[in-house]
Design an enzyme around this catalytic site. Structure first.
Site, PDB file in Angstrom:
ATOM      1  N   TYR A 142       0.853  -1.180   0.000  1.00 21.29           N
ATOM      2  CA  TYR A 142       0.000   0.000   0.000  1.00 21.29           C
ATOM      3  C   TYR A 142       0.889   1.229   0.000  1.00 21.29           C
ATOM      4  O   TYR A 142       1.833   1.319   0.795  1.00 21.29           O
ATOM      5  CB  TYR A 142      -0.891   0.007   1.242  1.00 21.29           C
ATOM      6  N   ASP A 237       9.402   2.833  -0.846  1.00 22.64           N
ATOM      7  CA  ASP A 237       8.377   3.527  -0.055  1.00 22.64           C
ATOM      8  C   ASP A 237       8.655   3.210   1.417  1.00 22.64           C
ATOM      9  O   ASP A 237       8.240   2.166   1.924  1.00 22.64           O
ATOM     10  CB  ASP A 237       6.980   3.073  -0.478  1.00 22.64           C
ATOM     11  N   LYS A 265       4.998   9.552   8.561  1.00 20.83           N
ATOM     12  CA  LYS A 265       4.891   8.994   9.912  1.00 20.83           C
ATOM     13  C   LYS A 265       5.959   9.521  10.878  1.00 20.83           C
ATOM     14  O   LYS A 265       5.819  10.618  11.411  1.00 20.83           O
ATOM     15  CB  LYS A 265       4.880   7.464   9.821  1.00 20.83           C
TER      16      LYS A 265
HETATM   17  P1  KE4 Z   1      -0.691   8.416   4.318  1.00 18.14           P
HETATM   18  O1  KE4 Z   1      -1.179   9.116   3.089  1.00 18.14           O
HETATM   19  O2  KE4 Z   1      -1.777   7.588   5.000  1.00 18.14           O
HETATM   20  O3  KE4 Z   1       0.044   9.357   5.289  1.00 18.14           O
HETATM   21  O4  KE4 Z   1       0.468   7.387   3.902  1.00 18.14           O
HETATM   22  C1  KE4 Z   1       0.159   6.422   2.919  1.00 18.14           C
HETATM   23  C2  KE4 Z   1       1.154   5.275   3.031  1.00 18.14           C
HETATM   24  C3  KE4 Z   1       2.162   5.178   2.089  1.00 18.14           C
HETATM   25  N1  KE4 Z   1       3.070   4.181   2.138  1.00 18.14           N
HETATM   26  C4  KE4 Z   1       3.024   3.257   3.141  1.00 18.14           C
HETATM   27  C5  KE4 Z   1       4.060   2.175   3.164  1.00 18.14           C
HETATM   28  C6  KE4 Z   1       2.022   3.327   4.132  1.00 18.14           C
HETATM   29  O5  KE4 Z   1       2.004   2.389   5.125  1.00 18.14           O
HETATM   30  C7  KE4 Z   1       1.064   4.347   4.087  1.00 18.14           C
HETATM   31  C8  KE4 Z   1      -0.052   4.466   5.100  1.00 18.14           C
HETATM   32  N2  KE4 Z   1      -0.123   3.445   6.072  1.00 18.14           N
HETATM   33  C9  KE4 Z   1      -1.450   3.108   6.557  1.00 18.14           C
HETATM   34  C10 KE4 Z   1      -1.284   2.024   7.615  1.00 18.14           C
HETATM   35  N3  KE4 Z   1      -1.172   0.754   7.031  1.00 18.14           N
HETATM   36  C11 KE4 Z   1      -2.168   4.306   7.070  1.00 18.14           C
HETATM   37  C12 KE4 Z   1      -3.383   4.005   7.933  1.00 18.14           C
HETATM   38  C13 KE4 Z   1      -4.634   4.543   7.327  1.00 18.14           C
HETATM   39  O6  KE4 Z   1      -4.805   4.428   6.091  1.00 18.14           O
HETATM   40  O7  KE4 Z   1      -5.458   5.069   8.122  1.00 18.14           O
END
Ligand code: KE4
Length: 429
Positions: A142, A237, A265
């Site tokens: 993801y 990523d 994060k």
């Molecule tokens: P955000 O746009 O949610 O800040 O980041 C996206 C993203 C990009 N790349 C990786 C490897 C990620 O894990 C994420 C976001 N992680 C999820 C948790 N698995 C966010 C939780 C959510 O969607 O509420």
């Protein structure tokens, strides 16, 4: 005093599903989410005053624990000087300099406001730099919710069982090729056939959105060579793994140098921050230096920069990762012992202070295997732990996180609760 249910009812009146991010809605585990009143250290309290030991950590950012005094002080102080300028401020360069100091593959870095913005921008940049349109991603990985990534994605998309997301034009989805994670042969074949048209391979170097799935030995090295052979941009990523699995991120653990890296994060300590950076020749294509456009009203926000700088200072304290890694090992071993005692098929995996819990005989090496784990057992364990005050991600397709605030006492207390929860699962309750 309000109740969790009343909060959820009210939220659903105004917000789709009552949440601002789907995975928070407890879709895979059932029941209703609790609503947080406050968080401190390893704990969160809901609006009814119930305390939870938190192994989600806002999905990774809270590596120093919730409301760490240094981070709170930095943000509070920054706020007294204004919340946003729409003009550059010195701390933007200071945070960029820290990231570049800690991650040798980064020569230039751009701040954005989320992981999604970081990955979306990095892929646009790779396409602009190569003049190519195709990208490769991996099933179960993801990279946020930009259109090109919502193809066999992990995390919330996998949790909701969506193969892809409606609303993504087929003509765009067709530009994203997918492959099983950890299958170098399949990736080599994709590159043999399409390599000259592939702008980028984007990968979570340790997959954290299909549970926690480390790369097999040689996998990332093979991916690096394929990108070199075909002139494709390798994007790591590290939104989740950056400054999480090690001070230098997953690239420092596995010794593979990507062309671009995305962050989020931890570099914001819970404030909205993302970043992408890497080779100077590629990053120099980004406006205003080059023709590839990317911008953001709140990018480099002074409060977020202050939070990130305070957090990156905390994680550079001698022994920080050794301590968190040892705590993670203690926790995972305790969880395995609890499952073995309860006769529950179970496996754990850890990469520094990031871990995965599998209700399966063994750790998965790709999404297909991860999806075969016993989701029902996970669901029962999740609720049995939650009612005992231990909060894990409400999905079997997520990773868990340890923070500086997870002391030995808190880990022991959590393991006692989880041992009871596992026994319930073993009894079929
Ligand atoms: P955000 O746009 O949610 O800040 O980041 C996206 C993203 C990009 N790349 C990786 C490897 C990620 O894990 C994420 C976001 N992680 C999820 C948790 N698995 C966010 C939780 C959510 O969607 O509420």
């Amino acid at each position: 005093m309000s109740t969790n249910h009343a909060c959820f009812e009210r939220a659903q009146k105004y917000i789709p599903g009552g949440v601002n991010s789907p995975v928070r809605a407890f879709g895979q585990v059932g029941g209703e989410p609790f609503f947080v009143a406050r968080a401190e250290g390893a704990y969160m309290w809901d609006v009814e005053g119930k305390r939870y030991t938190d192994f989600v950590g806002s999905w990774g950012p809270m590596i120093s624990g919730h409301a760490h005094p240094d981070v709170v002080a930095a943000v509070t102080d920054a706020a007294t000087h204004g919340l946003s300028y729409g003009a550059p401020c010195p701390d933007e360069a200071e945070l960029a300099a820290e990231i570049i100091k800690l991650v040798p593959s980064i020569e230039l870095v751009r701040m954005v406001n989320s992981g999604t913005e970081a990955t979306m921008s990095a892929v646009r940049l790779a396409r602009g730099f190569t003049g190519r349109d195709l990208i490769v991603k991996f099933s179960g990985c993801y990279h946020g919710h930009a259109d090109s990534f919502l193809v066999k994605a992990g995390s919330g998309v996998a949790t909701l069982g969506l193969p892809n997301s409606p609303g993504v034009p087929a003509c765009l989805a067709d530009l994203t090729l997918t492959c099983e994670f950890n299958d170098l042969e399949a990736l080599s074949e994709i590159m043999r056939v399409h390599g000259e048209r592939i702008a980028s391979i984007i990968v979570e170097p340790v997959a954290g959105n299909m549970n926690c799935v480390p790369p097999l030995p040689g996998y990332l090295q093979g991916m690096r060579k394929l990108c070199d052979d075909h002139g494709s941009v390798l994007i790591f990523d590290e939104v989740m793994t950056g400054f999480r699995v090690a001070l230098g991120g997953a690239q420092s653990v596995f010794g593979v140098k990507p062309d671009l890296t995305t962050f989020g994060k931890v570099i914001g300590a819970g404030m909205p921050v993302g970043a992408y950076g890497g080779r100077r020749d590629i990053m120099s294509m980004i406006a205003p230096l080059g023709p590839v456009y990317q911008g953001g009203t709140l990018s480099g926000n002074p409060l977020a920069m202050a939070a990130g700088l305070a957090n990156l200072k905390l994680i550079q304290v001698e022994g920080f990762y050794d301590r968190l890694t040892a705590t993670t090992t203690t926790f995972c071993r305790g969880m395995q012992a609890a499952a073995d005692a309860a006769g529950v098929p179970f496996a754990t995996v850890e990469v520094g202070p990031m871990f995965g819990l599998y209700f399966a005989e063994r750790v998965a090496k790709n999404y297909t295997e991860s999806a075969k784990s016993d989701i029902d057992a996970f669901k029962r364990f999740f609720h049995a732990s939650l009612k005992r005050g231990v909060f894990f991600a409400p999905s079997a397709y997520e990773a868990g996180f340890i923070s500086l605030a997870h002391t030995d006492e808190i880990i022991a207390e959590s393991l006692a609760a989880c041992t009871e929860a596992m026994a319930e699962v073993g009894r079929g309750q």
